[in-house]
Structures are given as structure tokens and as C-alpha cells.
Scaffold this active site. Structure first.
Site, short mmCIF file in Angstrom:
data_model
loop_
_atom_site.label_atom_id
_atom_site.label_comp_id
_atom_site.label_asym_id
_atom_site.label_seq_id
_atom_site.Cartn_x
_atom_site.Cartn_y
_atom_site.Cartn_z
N CYS A 27 25.94 20.00 -98.13
CA CYS A 27 25.63 20.16 -99.54
C CYS A 27 26.82 20.83 -100.22
CB CYS A 27 24.40 21.04 -99.72
SG CYS A 27 22.99 20.44 -98.79
N ARG A 67 30.17 15.84 -100.97
CA ARG A 67 29.54 16.55 -99.87
C ARG A 67 28.06 16.23 -99.74
NH1 ARG A 67 32.40 21.05 -98.09
NH2 ARG A 67 30.46 21.77 -97.20
N TRP A 88 22.53 17.14 -99.70
CA TRP A 88 22.49 16.11 -98.67
C TRP A 88 21.32 16.51 -97.79
CZ3 TRP A 88 22.91 15.66 -93.31
CH2 TRP A 88 23.24 14.39 -92.83
N ASN A 91 23.44 25.88 -98.34
CA ASN A 91 24.03 24.81 -97.55
C ASN A 91 23.89 25.22 -96.10
OD1 ASN A 91 25.62 22.85 -96.39
ND2 ASN A 91 27.55 23.70 -97.09
N GLY A 92 23.31 24.35 -95.28
CA GLY A 92 23.13 24.68 -93.86
C GLY A 92 21.71 24.39 -93.43
N GLU A 122 39.08 2.63 -85.54
CA GLU A 122 39.11 3.21 -86.88
C GLU A 122 38.80 2.15 -87.94
OE1 GLU A 122 38.86 5.92 -88.21
OE2 GLU A 122 39.76 5.82 -90.19
N LYS A 153 35.68 2.33 -90.59
CA LYS A 153 35.83 2.24 -92.05
C LYS A 153 34.88 1.20 -92.62
CE LYS A 153 37.36 5.18 -92.73
NZ LYS A 153 37.89 6.19 -91.89
N GLU A 172 31.20 2.41 -92.47
CA GLU A 172 30.90 3.50 -93.39
C GLU A 172 30.70 3.04 -94.83
OE1 GLU A 172 34.40 6.10 -92.54
OE2 GLU A 172 32.90 7.65 -92.70
N HIS A 212 33.31 -9.07 -70.62
CA HIS A 212 32.35 -8.37 -69.76
C HIS A 212 31.00 -8.17 -70.47
CE1 HIS A 212 35.37 -7.81 -66.71
NE2 HIS A 212 36.21 -7.46 -67.68
N LYS A 262 30.95 14.14 -96.74
CA LYS A 262 32.35 14.25 -96.36
C LYS A 262 32.56 15.17 -95.16
CE LYS A 262 36.81 13.67 -96.87
NZ LYS A 262 37.37 12.40 -96.36
C1 AGP Z 1 35.65 9.40 -91.63
O1 AGP Z 1 35.80 8.34 -92.48
C2 AGP Z 1 34.34 10.05 -91.67
N1 AGP Z 1 33.93 10.44 -92.95
C3 AGP Z 1 34.02 11.01 -90.56
O2 AGP Z 1 33.98 10.27 -89.38
C4 AGP Z 1 34.96 12.21 -90.35
O3 AGP Z 1 36.19 11.77 -89.89
C5 AGP Z 1 34.32 13.18 -89.35
O4 AGP Z 1 33.12 13.64 -89.86
C6 AGP Z 1 35.23 14.31 -88.98
O5 AGP Z 1 35.50 15.13 -90.08
P1 AGP Z 1 36.63 16.23 -90.02
O6 AGP Z 1 37.92 15.53 -89.75
O7 AGP Z 1 36.58 16.88 -91.36
O8 AGP Z 1 36.29 17.17 -88.91
#
Ligand code: AGP
Length: 607
Positions: free
Chosen positions: A2, A27, A74, A100-101, A480, A484, A487, A503, A602
Site C-alpha cells: 500500500c 504500490r 493493495w 501498510n503491512g 524475463e 514481462k 505481468e 522433454h 510495485k
Molecule cells: C518485475 O516486473 C516485477 N514487478 C517483480 O517481479 C519485481 O521484480 C519483484 O517483486 C522484485 O522486486 P525488487 O527488485 O524491488 O525486490
């Protein structure tokens, strides 16, 4: 997860808080709320959806106050409803809280308070904190917070206002919180970027710490209520970095920043064909010889950056590397001791799993190093040894420019360690150092192909899903690329080392499941071609990320994105931008919310 913003000073607070929340929206963005104190009364507005919905409601209601706090959520405990949105107010209307938490013993506190006749109105864990405060508050905020922090367990950044006091209180354990002061105004936020337009000198709250913020200044206390002095940290980011400029999305802006980001990342670390990290790292040749094992620990994109770098390291040094996701590392019994170098990589520096993994490694006596984009972040402060990725604030939820900065720093680190160990051949150092210096210009060349990549992305945007294939050094960038796409476009995408397809996964291939094949000009080219042929034999359309000059690939597919040529070890640097742009344009074609994809936040500051 959050985002929190608080303001107390001479100005009307709602605009400052709403602007601050908008900066935190990446966030969390399922609901938002604001509370102000107006002539000793708490007034609040909450709404489901984005901060702009909240701003409309605030304008309609003409909400005004003297100081206030806000939150963008969130959801963890309790569904996405107005009732569960923050702020939460105690039944007696004397205390208001944003959080937050996760308060782990919320149920226990709730049961206890309900037995005493306190009614609850939401499904959130946060309400247990505010009702508890309402129950114990007798006019002394600090004492009430001391009681609260002694009672709750879990992770929390709490921001609290008491209706009868002109001050904002904050307390932190496990979730990020930053405090600032400028002129006659005090601020608090989850992210320092929200404070940049007011001040560059901030206090990052530590665990087990609380603060009282007033227009006159900030005072800091431990959870027993004892005061202590605290140093500010200077931020070298500027407020303009947090704007989208003329780009439609932060993600696209951040993709385009990569040539500059890489140049900055190399600056001062590579010169005249030599790598030098001695001004940032305390190690001598003797120290690095002790590192018999290297553990890379991270999550998500940062994890794929470590996988990419670990393979590059293998090409020039003898390292016993392992790459682990932090959420597993922290719960497994992976041997780490004084002979282990543990490298934690985190863009935000706040990812809960990575932070806990670092604490574990430290407790086992391992040498720890963090690579982070946020100077002063929790993991930076706790680990100490750090290499900063100077990528500037990354706002798009999908990490892009920080991946490039991370692999740059990691490759330099590997070369530096290998050099200290006496393993890096001088000609390898010169060859790679000079090739790295050339990469930013090559990234800029790739960006010029944006429209061609967009065209290919549009063509395939209705596919059933995607496979991303690569071999050896091209496998981590394939992972990666698939991440992307998942996500931001919500399409199923899987990455495989191409040789592994037969396999099992090859059973999935058909004409509706395209394959994105990473096929640079290296010693795996022919083998990857065989894998492309296997895919084509199952009628899968193939999109190739190939090296400039590779005409032969056109016999297999016309959907080719060419990267410039580089040293064989460094192709991952060039493969990722096409994959980022591909994901971006697939998502755009599908009408997805690119900067704030569903269900994601994020930085993941809860487990
Ligand atoms: C990447 O596109 C993501 N949003 C996510 O996987 C991110 O890389 C992961 O949560 C790690 O975050 P950090 O690098 O801030 O630790």
C-alpha cells in the site's frame, strides 16, 4: 504494497496528500482514502478504485482540514470495498490510522476487544490497531503507541492522527516509511519519491522506531518511547524524474531511458578498459579469496537479472554460484557461512522476502552485499555493503530499466571479483569493458525499431499464449521476456531452455501458440535453429530475436527483431529491450492497464 502519504504544515492538506497518493499509486490501486483533522474533528472519505476517484469525491464533498493522512490500498486482509479502504477510525472518533503491512495477530486483538464490547466495522487487520488505540488512548499519544507496538505482531508502517492533537505519529516495523521536514511542514510517505518536491533530506524510519511530526520538526523514539537523535539521508533523485513526460506510460518512458541508465551505471566504474569498484567495496584480494561460494538471492525480475549475470560470470571466472528466489532461500537450509558471499538484488530495497533472506544470511556469518536502486532503502541500511543502480525512480510496475542497470552492476561486480582473485585475463577485461561501454549506443539502435516491434506485437496479440526459448546465456532473458508479458498483458507465457522443450512442453505447441526464440550469433546458434525447426514442425509461428547480419534466420521466419552485434557474452543486454517492447505493445493492443497491472504492486513488502 500500500502507499501512504501524510502532511502537516501551513497549507491546506488535501491537495498535497492526493498528489502524494497519486505518486504512490503503483504500490496499490484497489481503493484509496484520506482523513483530515478539522477543528479537532476527524473527517474522512474513502472510495473503491483509483486515487482520481478519491480526488473527485474530495472535490465534490469540499473536504478541507488542517492536516491529514491518505492511503492507496493493495488488499491483503478483506476484499476490495469502501468499508475496507483506509483510513480507519476508532469507534469514539478520536483516532485515525492508515497502515501498510499485515498485523498477524489481528484476529486475537479483535476477539479481545469484541469481548470488551468494541464493535468492528471492516474485515481488515488494520482495524484491530485503530480500535486498540481508541481503547487505550488517554490523551498521551506516545504512551498509546508504545502499548500498541507492544501488542501487535507482524509488519506495519502505521500513520496515526489523534483528533485532539496537532501532530502526526508514525511507527514502523517491517514496512517502509520515510519522514521529511521542510520550512514549517512535516511529511511522511511510503516512498521517498513523493517527498522530492518538498525536500531531499529525509529520515528513513527503522524497524522498532516511531516519530512525532509537527510543523516545527520531527522527533524520534524507540518502541519503549525513549527519544533518540537520527541522521537525515540526502536523496540525489529529482522530482522531474517521477513524471511521465510525453510518454503514454511510465513503462515506455523507462524502456527508453535504458541507454542513459546504462551509461550512468558504468560511469566511474569502468574507465580506460578497466573495471574498478574499489571506491564502493571494501574487499581486498585476500577477502575475495575467502568467498568459496556465491549465493545470488532476489525475486522476480531481480532474480532473472542474477541468473543472467551468474551465467556471464561463468564465462570469465571459476565461481560456485547459485541463484535462489528469496521466498525459498529464507525457508530452506541452504548452507551459507563465512566463506559465502551472498548478493541480494532488489530494485526497491524493500521486498520482504529478500530482506528476510539477507537477515538469515547475515545471521549465518555470510558476507553480504546488496544491489539496489534505492539508496537508504531498508535492505541497504541493514546490509551495509551496497552497489547502487543509478536508474532513477522506476514507477511502472513492470521493471525494465532497473533490469538493465542490475545486470550491468552484476557483470562489473563479477569482473571485479575475478580480477581481485587473479582470474580475469587482462584481454578479457579490456574486451568486455570496451564492449560494455558500446552497449548504450546499441540499446538506442534497438529503440529505433520500436515501430517494427509494435507491428509484430499487434500481429500476435491474440495468440493463445507464448513460449520464450533461449539456450545458455539467452535463457534468463527469455524468462524475463515471459514475465514481462504475463505481468502486463495477462497472457500465459512460459520460458524454457530451448533444448528442454522436447522433454514435455513441446506437446503444447500448435499454430496458436507462438514461440519467441532468442537466437544470437554464438555457439548455440545451430542448436537453437534445430529447436526452432522442432517448433515449426508443430506449426508454431516463430518470432526470432536475432543478431544483425543473420540472414539465415529469414529462411525460418519473417518475424525477426534484430539486435546489433556484440561480444557473445553480452547479448542478454541487447535481447531484453525487444522483449520489453514486445510485451508493452501486446498489452497495449489488448487494452491492458500497463503501468498498474491487475493484482500486482510495485514492491512486495509483505510475505
Ligand atoms: C518485475 O516486473 C516485477 N514487478 C517483480 O517481479 C519485481 O521484480 C519483484 O517483486 C522484485 O522486486 P525488487 O527488485 O524491488 O525486490
Amino acid at each position: 504494497m500500500c502507499g501512504i502519504m501524510g502532511y502537516i504544515g501551513g497549507q491546506e492538506p488535501t491537495k498535497i496528500i492526493l498528489d502524494g497518493l497519486a505518486k504512490h499509486e503503483y504500490r496499490g490501486y484497489d481503493s484509496a482514502g484520506i482523513a483530515v483533522i478539522n477543528h479537532g474533528k476527524i473527517e474522512e472519505i474513502r472510495t473503491v478504485g483509483r486515487v482520481k476517484n478519491l480526488a473527485e469525491r474530495v472535490a465534490e464533498a469540499g473536504l478541507r482540514g488542517e492536516f491529514g493522512i491518505g492511503h492507496t490500498r493493495w488488499a491483503t486482509h478483506g476484499g476490495v470495498t469502501e468499508n475496507n479502504a483506509h483510513p480507519h477510525v476508532s469507534n469514539d472518533n478520536r483516532v485515525v490510522v492508515v497502515h501498510n503491512g499485515i498485523i498477524e495477530n489481528a484476529r486475537e486483538i479483535r476477539d479481545e476487544l469484541e469481548d470488551k464490547g468494541v464493535c468492528f466495522h471492516s474485515e481488515t487487520d488494520t482495524e484491530s490497531a485503530v480500535q486498540y488505540l481508541g481503547y487505550v488512548y488517554d490523551g498521551n499519544p506516545k504512551e498509546a503507541i508504545v502499548k500498541l507496538t507492544g501488542r501487535i505482531r507482524g509488519a506495519f508502517a502505521l500513520v496515526i492522527m489523534f483528533a485532539d492533537k496537532k501532530e502526526i505519529w508514525v511507527c514502523r516495523k517491517g514496512s517502509p516509511l520515510v519522514v521529511g521536514h521542510a520550512g514549517n511542514a512535516g511529511f511522511c510517505a511510503s516512498d521517498a519519491t513523493a517527498l522530492l518536491e518538498f525536500t531531499h533530506d529525509v529520515w528513513f524510519m527503522d524497524d522498532d522506531e516511531m516519530a512525532r511530526i509537527t510543523p516545527a520538526g520531527c522527533e524520534f523514539f524507540d518502541f519503549a518511547g525513549r527519544p533518540h537523535a537520527k541522521e537525515t539521508m540526502h536523496l540525489d533523485w529529482n522530482a522531474a524524474m517521477t513524471n511521465r513526460g510525453s510518454y503514454p506510460h511510465f513503462m515506455l518512458k523507462e524502456i527508453h531511458e535504458q541507454p542513459d541508465v546504462m551509461t550512468h551505471t558504468l560511469l566511474g566504474r569502468v574507465a580506460s578498459g578497466k573495471i574498478d569498484l574499489s571506491s564502493e567495496l571494501p574487499w581486498t584480494a585476500e577477502d575475495v579469496k575467502k568467498f568459496r561460494k556465491i549465493h545470488f538471492v532476489a525475486c522476480g525480475t531481480s532474480h532473472y537479472a542474477t541468473m543472467t549475470a551468474a551465467q556471464i560470470w561463468e564465462t570469465f571466472g571459476s565461481f560456485e554460484n547459485r541463484c535462489e528466489v528469496a521466498s525459498e532461500y529464507r525457508y530452506r537450509n541452504i548452507p551459507a557461512d563465512e566463506s559465502t558471499l551472498c548478493i541480494f538484488v532488489s530494485q526497491s530495497g524493500e521486498t520482504a522476502d529478500t530482506l528476510h533472506a539477507a537477515r538469515l544470511a547475515k545471521s549465518k556469518g555470510a558476507e553480504c552485499l546488496v544491489i539496489t536502486n534505492v539508496r537508504g532503502s531498508t535492505i541497504h541500511r541493514e546490509v551495509g555493503n551496497a552497489l547502487i543502480t543509478p536508474a532513477g525512480p522506476e514507477i511502472g510496475v513492470a521493471a525494465t530499466k532497473t533490469f538493465t542497470a542490475q545486470i550491468t552492476v552484476l557483470v562489473l561486480l563479477g569482473m571485479y571479483i575475478a580480477k581481485l582473485k587473479g582470474e580475469l585475463l587482462p584481454e578479457t577485461e579490456t574486451r568486455l569493458a570496451s564492449a560494455l561501454m558500446d552497449i548504450p549506443a546499441k540499446l538506442a539502435e534497438i529503440l529505433k525499431q520500436e515501430h517494427d516491434i509494435e507491428h509484430i506485437a499487434r500481429e500476435f496479440a491474440d495468440a493463445r499464449g507464448f513460449f520464450f526459448l533461449g539456450r545458455t546465456l539467452s535463457y534468463p532473458p527469455a524468462l524475463e521476456g515471459a514475465l514481462k508479458l504475463k505481468e502486463i498483458s495477462y497472457m500465459h507465457a512460459e520460458a524454457y531452455p530451448a533444448g528442454e522443450m522436447k522433454h514435455g512442453p513441446i506437446a503444447l505447441l500448435d499454430k496458436e501458440l507462438p514461440v519467441v526464440a532468442l537466437i544470437p550469433k554464438n555457439d548455440m546458434w545451430e542448436k537453437t535453429i534445430s529447436n526452432i525447426e522442432e517448433s515449426m514442425a508443430r506449426k508454431s509461428p516463430v518470432i526470432a530475436i536475432a543478431a544483425e547480419g543473420d540472414q539465415a534466420i529469414l529462411q525460418y521466419t519473417r518475424s525477426v527483431i534484430y539486435t546489433p552485434v556484440t561480444e557473445p557474452e553480452l547479448y542478454p543486454f541487447l535481447q531484453v529491450i525487444p522483449l520489453q517492447l514486445f510485451a508493452y505493445y501486446v498489452a497495449r493492443q489488448r487494452g491492458c492497464d500497463i503501468d498498474m497491472p491487475r493484482n500486482l504492486a510495485k514492491s512486495v513488502t509483505v510475505e
